[in-house]
Each structure stands twice: as structure tokens, then as C-alpha cells.
Design a protein around this motif. Structure first.
Motif, PDB file in Angstrom:
ATOM      1  N   ASP A 149      -8.297 -47.568  -2.061  1.00 39.82           N
ATOM      2  CA  ASP A 149      -7.120 -48.065  -2.777  1.00 39.82           C
ATOM      3  C   ASP A 149      -6.097 -46.938  -2.866  1.00 39.82           C
ATOM      4  OD1 ASP A 149      -5.228 -48.798  -4.809  1.00 39.82           O
ATOM      5  OD2 ASP A 149      -6.660 -50.282  -5.551  1.00 39.82           O
ATOM      6  N   LEU A 150      -5.050 -47.041  -2.081  1.00 37.33           N
ATOM      7  CA  LEU A 150      -4.080 -45.957  -1.988  1.00 37.33           C
ATOM      8  C   LEU A 150      -3.321 -45.746  -3.294  1.00 37.33           C
ATOM      9  CD1 LEU A 150      -2.681 -46.774   1.570  1.00 37.33           C
ATOM     10  CD2 LEU A 150      -4.308 -44.978   0.965  1.00 37.33           C
ATOM     11  N   GLN A 151      -3.013 -46.815  -3.961  1.00 35.20           N
ATOM     12  CA  GLN A 151      -2.277 -46.693  -5.222  1.00 35.20           C
ATOM     13  C   GLN A 151      -3.151 -46.099  -6.314  1.00 35.20           C
ATOM     14  OE1 GLN A 151       0.994 -47.293  -5.792  1.00 35.20           O
ATOM     15  NE2 GLN A 151       1.299 -47.786  -3.626  1.00 35.20           N
ATOM     16  N   GLN A 152      -4.356 -46.605  -6.439  1.00 36.93           N
ATOM     17  CA  GLN A 152      -5.250 -46.139  -7.505  1.00 36.93           C
ATOM     18  C   GLN A 152      -5.597 -44.665  -7.351  1.00 36.93           C
ATOM     19  OE1 GLN A 152      -9.113 -48.071  -7.708  1.00 36.93           O
ATOM     20  NE2 GLN A 152      -9.106 -47.942  -9.924  1.00 36.93           N
ATOM     21  N   THR A 153      -5.791 -44.224  -6.118  1.00 37.16           N
ATOM     22  CA  THR A 153      -6.138 -42.826  -5.880  1.00 37.16           C
ATOM     23  C   THR A 153      -4.929 -41.906  -5.831  1.00 37.16           C
ATOM     24  OG1 THR A 153      -6.064 -43.215  -3.492  1.00 37.16           O
ATOM     25  CG2 THR A 153      -8.223 -43.425  -4.581  1.00 37.16           C
ATOM     26  N   GLY A 154      -3.752 -42.487  -5.731  1.00 38.88           N
ATOM     27  CA  GLY A 154      -2.546 -41.681  -5.606  1.00 38.88           C
ATOM     28  C   GLY A 154      -2.287 -41.201  -4.191  1.00 38.88           C
ATOM     29  N   LEU A 155      -3.112 -41.642  -3.240  1.00 45.07           N
ATOM     30  CA  LEU A 155      -2.957 -41.172  -1.858  1.00 45.07           C
ATOM     31  C   LEU A 155      -1.801 -41.847  -1.130  1.00 45.07           C
ATOM     32  CD1 LEU A 155      -6.713 -40.815  -0.883  1.00 45.07           C
ATOM     33  CD2 LEU A 155      -5.060 -38.974  -1.333  1.00 45.07           C
ATOM     34  N   HIS A 156      -1.183 -42.839  -1.759  1.00 46.06           N
ATOM     35  CA  HIS A 156       0.009 -43.444  -1.157  1.00 46.06           C
ATOM     36  C   HIS A 156       1.133 -42.417  -1.022  1.00 46.06           C
ATOM     37  CE1 HIS A 156       0.814 -43.564  -5.471  1.00 46.06           C
ATOM     38  NE2 HIS A 156       2.095 -43.722  -5.182  1.00 46.06           N
ATOM     39  N   THR A 157       1.047 -41.331  -1.784  1.00 45.32           N
ATOM     40  CA  THR A 157       2.095 -40.310  -1.722  1.00 45.32           C
ATOM     41  C   THR A 157       2.017 -39.477  -0.445  1.00 45.32           C
ATOM     42  OG1 THR A 157       0.707 -38.747  -2.951  1.00 45.32           O
ATOM     43  CG2 THR A 157       2.207 -40.140  -4.236  1.00 45.32           C
ATOM     44  N   LEU A 158       0.902 -39.579   0.294  1.00 44.06           N
ATOM     45  CA  LEU A 158       0.814 -38.850   1.554  1.00 44.06           C
ATOM     46  C   LEU A 158       1.860 -39.335   2.551  1.00 44.06           C
ATOM     47  CD1 LEU A 158      -3.065 -38.752   2.151  1.00 44.06           C
ATOM     48  CD2 LEU A 158      -1.602 -36.895   1.290  1.00 44.06           C
ATOM     49  N   ASP A 159       2.067 -40.643   2.578  1.00 46.41           N
ATOM     50  CA  ASP A 159       3.041 -41.246   3.490  1.00 46.41           C
ATOM     51  C   ASP A 159       3.096 -42.730   3.171  1.00 46.41           C
ATOM     52  OD1 ASP A 159       4.033 -42.423   6.270  1.00 46.41           O
ATOM     53  OD2 ASP A 159       4.489 -40.276   6.255  1.00 46.41           O
ATOM     54  N   ASP A 160       4.204 -43.376   3.488  1.00 46.33           N
ATOM     55  CA  ASP A 160       4.272 -44.811   3.217  1.00 46.33           C
ATOM     56  C   ASP A 160       3.607 -45.634   4.325  1.00 46.33           C
ATOM     57  OD1 ASP A 160       6.057 -44.821   5.312  1.00 46.33           O
ATOM     58  OD2 ASP A 160       7.813 -45.284   4.099  1.00 46.33           O
ATOM     59  N   GLY A 161       3.189 -44.992   5.420  1.00 40.04           N
ATOM     60  CA  GLY A 161       2.455 -45.682   6.471  1.00 40.04           C
ATOM     61  C   GLY A 161       3.324 -46.385   7.494  1.00 40.04           C
ATOM     62  N   VAL A 227     -18.531 -36.902   4.409  1.00 37.70           N
ATOM     63  CA  VAL A 227     -17.533 -36.916   5.486  1.00 37.70           C
ATOM     64  C   VAL A 227     -16.680 -35.664   5.313  1.00 37.70           C
ATOM     65  CG1 VAL A 227     -15.736 -38.211   6.665  1.00 37.70           C
ATOM     66  CG2 VAL A 227     -17.502 -39.438   5.381  1.00 37.70           C
ATOM     67  N   PHE A 228     -16.513 -34.908   6.394  1.00 40.26           N
ATOM     68  CA  PHE A 228     -15.834 -33.619   6.342  1.00 40.26           C
ATOM     69  C   PHE A 228     -14.504 -33.638   7.105  1.00 40.26           C
ATOM     70  CE2 PHE A 228     -20.481 -32.469   6.489  1.00 40.26           C
ATOM     71  CZ  PHE A 228     -20.580 -32.110   5.156  1.00 40.26           C
ATOM     72  N   ASP A 229     -13.800 -32.518   6.999  1.00 37.90           N
ATOM     73  CA  ASP A 229     -12.624 -32.183   7.818  1.00 37.90           C
ATOM     74  C   ASP A 229     -11.487 -33.197   7.699  1.00 37.90           C
ATOM     75  OD1 ASP A 229     -14.027 -30.004   8.544  1.00 37.90           O
ATOM     76  OD2 ASP A 229     -14.237 -30.504  10.660  1.00 37.90           O
ATOM     77  N   TRP A 230     -10.694 -33.009   6.650  1.00 38.06           N
ATOM     78  CA  TRP A 230      -9.610 -33.922   6.327  1.00 38.06           C
ATOM     79  C   TRP A 230      -8.242 -33.326   6.639  1.00 38.06           C
ATOM     80  CZ3 TRP A 230     -10.824 -38.829   4.474  1.00 38.06           C
ATOM     81  CH2 TRP A 230     -12.182 -39.038   4.191  1.00 38.06           C
ATOM     82  N   GLU A 231      -8.180 -32.393   7.608  1.00 37.54           N
ATOM     83  CA  GLU A 231      -6.917 -31.721   7.921  1.00 37.54           C
ATOM     84  C   GLU A 231      -5.844 -32.662   8.457  1.00 37.54           C
ATOM     85  OE1 GLU A 231     -10.005 -28.559   9.297  1.00 37.54           O
ATOM     86  OE2 GLU A 231      -9.920 -30.728   9.054  1.00 37.54           O
ATOM     87  N   MET A 232      -6.254 -33.670   9.235  1.00 38.92           N
ATOM     88  CA  MET A 232      -5.270 -34.541   9.897  1.00 38.92           C
ATOM     89  C   MET A 232      -5.128 -35.897   9.206  1.00 38.92           C
ATOM     90  SD  MET A 232      -5.661 -33.660  13.979  1.00 38.92           S
ATOM     91  CE  MET A 232      -7.429 -33.923  14.186  1.00 38.92           C
ATOM     92  N   THR A 233      -5.588 -35.970   7.975  1.00 39.02           N
ATOM     93  CA  THR A 233      -5.564 -37.244   7.245  1.00 39.02           C
ATOM     94  C   THR A 233      -4.141 -37.642   6.869  1.00 39.02           C
ATOM     95  OG1 THR A 233      -7.774 -36.840   6.381  1.00 39.02           O
ATOM     96  CG2 THR A 233      -6.410 -38.398   5.172  1.00 39.02           C
ATOM     97  N   THR A 234      -3.880 -38.950   6.972  1.00 37.16           N
ATOM     98  CA  THR A 234      -2.575 -39.481   6.606  1.00 37.16           C
ATOM     99  C   THR A 234      -2.758 -40.935   6.190  1.00 37.16           C
ATOM    100  OG1 THR A 234      -0.277 -39.717   7.329  1.00 37.16           O
ATOM    101  CG2 THR A 234      -1.978 -40.207   8.966  1.00 37.16           C
ATOM    102  N   VAL A 235      -1.661 -41.641   6.079  1.00 39.24           N
ATOM    103  CA  VAL A 235      -1.670 -43.074   5.780  1.00 39.24           C
ATOM    104  C   VAL A 235      -1.002 -43.790   6.935  1.00 39.24           C
ATOM    105  CG1 VAL A 235      -0.746 -44.859   4.251  1.00 39.24           C
ATOM    106  CG2 VAL A 235      -1.688 -42.758   3.279  1.00 39.24           C
ATOM    107  N   GLY A 236      -1.632 -44.858   7.417  1.00 42.77           N
ATOM    108  CA  GLY A 236      -1.030 -45.570   8.540  1.00 42.77           C
ATOM    109  C   GLY A 236      -1.976 -46.551   9.191  1.00 42.77           C
TER     110      GLY A 236
END
Length: 361
Positions: A149-161, A227-236
Motif C-alpha cells: 500500500d503506497l499511501q499507507q507506507t508513505g512510499l508514494h512519495t518516491l514517485d507518482d509512477g 529480500v535485499f538490495d533496494w537501490e533501484m526501487t521506485t514506483v511504476g
């Protein structure tokens, strides 16, 4: 990273500001694993109720610039890992971020060590049924990433996708142009073909891991423990993760080299059933990820060429640029003869690195 005599002392002093004055560090050692970051394992010992409490930790240090992935943002990784702590995605618990570089010369984060085995190159010595379950668990965890859940976790701020595919193509094209020594006809042809044939993206916008290779999953028995290595993580577009996984699943190393490993079609059928996401346009996503991986290999080759690295693994990976470019072109039905251009380190650098690695007679 060289373990100089003062490293444990400096790190211990810093950890005392986070924990207590009585903390001590044991077993500080470098982990020879991966290319994108440097990692250390250590045990922190603190007195508690008359006994010594021990906590096994991992320190992830920003690689010395220029690195394989730039810009390298440890603070962003820390934010992602912290946001995922209360989700269905098993990640190491991050404890602290030191982002000034004042303590060890470069920023670092500290996280708890997670139990489990990683099969980067070797096949698991497990029963067939366990290996089947490992494959299923891997894609279930990928589905869990795509269900965060991007909104609940706040990860929507990474990118709007939005425009994720264009953004990714632009990013890796810029990286190619940044490091290339001269024209790269085959790789540039692949990029044009990807732009010209770009499909409509997946209708569902999700968290995207960005490096969903089997070697980034740890297992206990048949289940993923982390799960490891989140360097290239984004939203999309989640299908970018699927194309990356498909490309790596073709290589008979690690889990995929076990005779009981699921075929890619079996693997993706399980992903679809678990995630509810339909896997489409597979050739394009494989071609896109072949391009992405080819550019990463090219970056490594140019780091060696420029004298920034003497890493034998990067030099060997440099030969992957041409192979991966051909894979991508083939996926898009392009078979015209094309020159690679200068995708390898110059011969004098290859000889120099090989000489340094050769055992003394």
C-alpha cells in the motif's frame, strides 16, 4: 574495503552514542558479496541484567565514488526499508543511518542480520519439493512487493509512477551516454527500437523493486526470509520487475541451476495467480531489461577502463554488454549486423588488471 586498525574503534565510539557506553564490537568483517555497496558484518555486545546481550548486525557502506550505480542514495534505501517493516515483505530491520560520512569516511546504515541462505551462484542442496517451494515463495514475495500500500507506507512519495517506462529508458540512456567512449551502434539501435515499440504499461502502479534477481532473496527451507538490495526501487510498472526476473531466470546459476526449479512459464503462472497481475508484452520487457543490464555492464567496464576499479568481476561482466545487447535486439526481432563499438576496457587496462590478479610465481 580495508579494515584498518581504527575502524572498529571509530565504529564502537559511534555505536555508544546510539546504545550505551558499555557497548563493544566483535567480529567486524567485510562481506565479499555484490558490487553496488560494501557490507560489513559485526556483533554488538551490551551488558544487560548482569549478562552480555549480543546482536548480529550488518553495516552497509556507500561505495567509493564513482560507483556502479550513481547517485547512490543510502538515505533513500533507509526510508524504503523502514517503510516496509510492517508490511508482508520480509526485509531486514534498519536501525541507524549515518549519512555524514564523518565516522567511516562514507555514509552507512546499520541493519539487523537476517537468518537465511542466499543462492547467488550455487544451487541449493535441497529436496526437489523444497526447491519448488522456494521458487513459489520467491514470486509470492515479488507479488507482495507489488501489493504494498503506497499511501499507507508513505512510499508514494518516491514517485507518482506515471511515465515510468519513459523515465527508465531516459535514465539508462543518460547513463550510456555518460560513460561511453565513442558511438555504440548496437546498443543505440536497441534503445531506438525500445522507444519505438514501447507498449502501454501495466494498468496497476506499484512499488517496483528494480533488481528482483534470485540472488537478492534469502531462504530458510523453502520460504523467503528476506529480500535485499533496494537501490533501484521506485514506483511504476511491476512488469519491469518481471522482465528482469525472466532475463535472469534464463541463466543456469543459483536456484535456476537446480533440476527441480520451476520453468519460467510455471513461475510466471504462479505470479499471476498470486498477484492478480497479468504478464503481457514479455519480449519487450525482456529486451528493456537486457538494455538496462547491458548499460550496467558498460558502466562497470568504463570504471575499469578509467582506473576507478580493478575488480575482476566487473571486468568479466564487461563482456556481457555485447551479449545482452544481442539478446535485446533478438527479442525485438532485429537481426541486422551491427557493430558494438568500444564496450570493453582498453586492452592495456585489461592486461594491467589481469596482471594484478595473477598469483605470484
Amino acid at each position: 574495503m580495508t579494515l584498518d586498525g581504527n575502524m572498529a574503534e571509530r565504529l564502537t565510539a559511534w555505536l555508544r552514542t546510539q546504545l550505551s557506553d558499555d557497548v563493544r564490537v566483535e567480529g567486524l568483517d567485510r562481506v565479499d558479496f555484490g558490487h553496488s555497496a560494501e557490507m560489513m558484518v559485526l556483533t554488538v555486545v551490551t551488558p544487560r541484567a548482569g549478562q552480555a546481550a549480543r546482536k548480529d548486525l550488518v553495516l552497509r557502506l556507500r561505495p567509493k565514488p564513482p560507483a556502479l550505480l550513481e547517485p547512490y542514495d543510502l538515505a533513500r534505501q533507509f526510508t524504503i526499508l523502514r517503510a516496509l517493516e510492517n508490511t508482508a515483505v520480509p526485509v531486514p530491520r534498519v536501525l541507524w543511518l549515518e549519512d555524514t560520512g564523518d565516522i567511516l569516511g562514507r555514509p552507512f546504515l546499520v541493519m539487523q542480520r537476517v537468518d537465511g541462505d542466499v543462492y547467488e551462484m550455487e544451487a541449493p542442496s535441497a529436496a526437489d519439493a523444497t526447491v519448488v517451494r522456494m521458487c513459489q515463495s520467491l514470486v509470492e514475495q515479488l507479488a507482495a512487493i507489488h501489493s504494498v500500500d503506497l499511501q499507507q507506507t508513505g512510499l508514494h512519495t518516491l514517485d507518482d509512477g506515471r511515465a515510468h517506462l519513459d523515465r527508465e529508458l531516459n535514465r539508462w540512456a543518460a547513463e550510456m551516454d555518460r560513460v561511453k567512449r565513442d558511438s555504440l551502434p548496437a546498443l543505440q539501435r536497441l534503445l531506438r527500437a525500445l522507444r519505438d515499440s514501447k507498449p502501454e504499461p501495466c494498468a496497476r502502479v506499484t512499488l517496483v523493486h528494480g533488481d528482483a534477481k534470485p540472488g537478492n532473496f534469502a531462504f530458510i527451507g523453502g520460504e523467503v526470509s528476506a529480500v535485499f538490495d533496494w537501490e533501484m526501487t521506485t514506483v511504476g510498472d511491476p512488469l519491469t520487475d518481471i522482465g528482469w526476473l525472466e532475463l535472469l531466470w534464463m541463466q543456469p546459476v543459483g536456484i535456476t541451476s537446480h533440476p527441480a526449479a520451476l520453468t519460467i512459464d510455471e513461475l510466471l503462472a504462479h505470479y499471476e495467480a498470486t498477484s492478480g497481475i497479468r504478464v503481457e508484452n514479455r519480449s519487450w520487457y525482456r529486451a528493456f531489461n537486457a538494455y538496462k543490464m547491458a548499460v550496467i555492464c558498460l558502466i562497470g567496464a568504463m570504471l575499469v577502463d578509467g582506473g576507478h576499479s580493478d575488480d575482476q568481476k566487473l571486468m568479466l561482466a564487461a563482456y556481457g554488454t555485447s551479449l545482452l545487447t544481442q539478446v535485446g535486439l533478438s527479442e525485438l526481432g532485429i537481426d541486422e549486423p551491427l557493430d558494438d563499438g568500444p564496450v570493453l576496457p582498453r586492452e592495456e587496462r585489461i592486461q594491467q588488471v589481469q596482471a594484478q590478479a595473477a598469483p605470484a610465481s
